[in-house]
Design a protein around this motif. Sequence first.
Motif, PDB file in Angstrom:
ATOM      1  N   HIS A  65       0.838  -1.208   0.000  1.00  0.00           N
ATOM      2  CA  HIS A  65       0.000   0.000   0.000  1.00  0.00           C
ATOM      3  C   HIS A  65       0.871   1.255   0.000  1.00  0.00           C
ATOM      4  N   HIS A 133      -7.224  -7.653  -1.310  1.00  0.00           N
ATOM      5  CA  HIS A 133      -6.523  -8.775  -0.657  1.00  0.00           C
ATOM      6  C   HIS A 133      -7.085 -10.142  -1.047  1.00  0.00           C
ATOM      7  N   HIS A 199      -4.890  -4.590  10.155  1.00  0.00           N
ATOM      8  CA  HIS A 199      -5.585  -3.973   9.017  1.00  0.00           C
ATOM      9  C   HIS A 199      -6.437  -5.000   8.298  1.00  0.00           C
ATOM     10  N   ILE A 219      -8.994  -0.767   5.556  1.00  0.00           N
ATOM     11  CA  ILE A 219      -8.562  -1.633   4.473  1.00  0.00           C
ATOM     12  C   ILE A 219      -7.128  -1.395   4.006  1.00  0.00           C
ATOM     13  N   ASP A 274       0.269  -8.900   3.643  1.00  0.00           N
ATOM     14  CA  ASP A 274       0.468  -8.382   2.286  1.00  0.00           C
ATOM     15  C   ASP A 274       1.812  -8.781   1.688  1.00  0.00           C
TER      16      ASP A 274
HETATM   17 ZN   LIG Z   1      -3.252  -4.680   2.876  1.00  0.00          ZN
END
Ligand SMILES: [Zn+2]
Length: 307
Positions: A65, A133, A199, A219, A274
């Motif tokens: 991100h 995701h 998150h 998010i 992530d």
């Molecule tokens: Zn994420």
Amino acid sequence: MKWVMCAVLAGLLGCSSESPKGSTESRAGKVRVVTTTTMVTDLVRQVGGDKVDVQGLMGAGVDPHLYKALASDITKLQNADVIFYNGLLLEGKMQDVFAKMARTKKHVYPITEAIPQDQLLEPPEFSGHYDPHVWFDVPLWAKCVDMVVKGLSEFAPHDKDFFEQQGKAAQAKMQTLHDWAVKRANELPKEKRILITSHDAFNYFGRAYGFQVVGLQGISTVEEANMASMVKMVEFIKKNNVKAVFVESSVPQQAIRRISEDAGVIIGGELFSDAMGTPGQMENGYDLGTYEGMIKHNLNKIVDALK
Ligand SMILES: [Zn+2]
């Protein structure tokens, strides 16, 4: 000298973005692929096998991100034959770069485009956008294989059969992984399936494996958790008798650690959200630097801590 002239000319004329032949020819005729996250890199390696040379821009523990392309990344992207990225605004700070690459280069693919839109989640926290995701719903991620097969085959049509075969093998492996994950999740009674993390990376995971997912941060990781949401979270944990909360490898952990103290519950472990783990780091027989290892690690940590 010849190369310099060529490069200058190409720059002046703004013509073909293709590199001059010979100077950046791929190793042993392999397709030069550049990817973003570790999950995308893993997927392309599975499909491409020894016919591709894959360079991932983001390593273990990197938050996509927030990731901004370095000058060296731009060079890698410019020299690539094919570019694959997650899409759905996961790589939020690289959108301009992809748009630019797509204008000058034909082979740029956001792999989540392979997923039918009605299967994507659109949580209120991310108004107007889909949740990116998708890799935590294994069958959904398996659909993205199709985009990788398509992208590689468009660049190297003579190897289309190979990529298709590899793609099918990867999808079969993912089906086995999904079956295992469903069985593992079912070891927990429904009321214990509450997953609390920093998150909201696990909405697809929750839908696929029957968990109620509560993220503290929203998010994207851009917004930091505020006091009010921390207080609400502590209340929620006490009310629902949740046994453990989880930290993530690619997101700062202070807020969740504070909540675990305030609510008097344990940290159930560190989940990969992530980014995958470091390649070659083994745990219970699986490599944490692979997609399979990531999914198995997460489910084992979650089920063991909440049992
Ligand atoms: Zn994420």
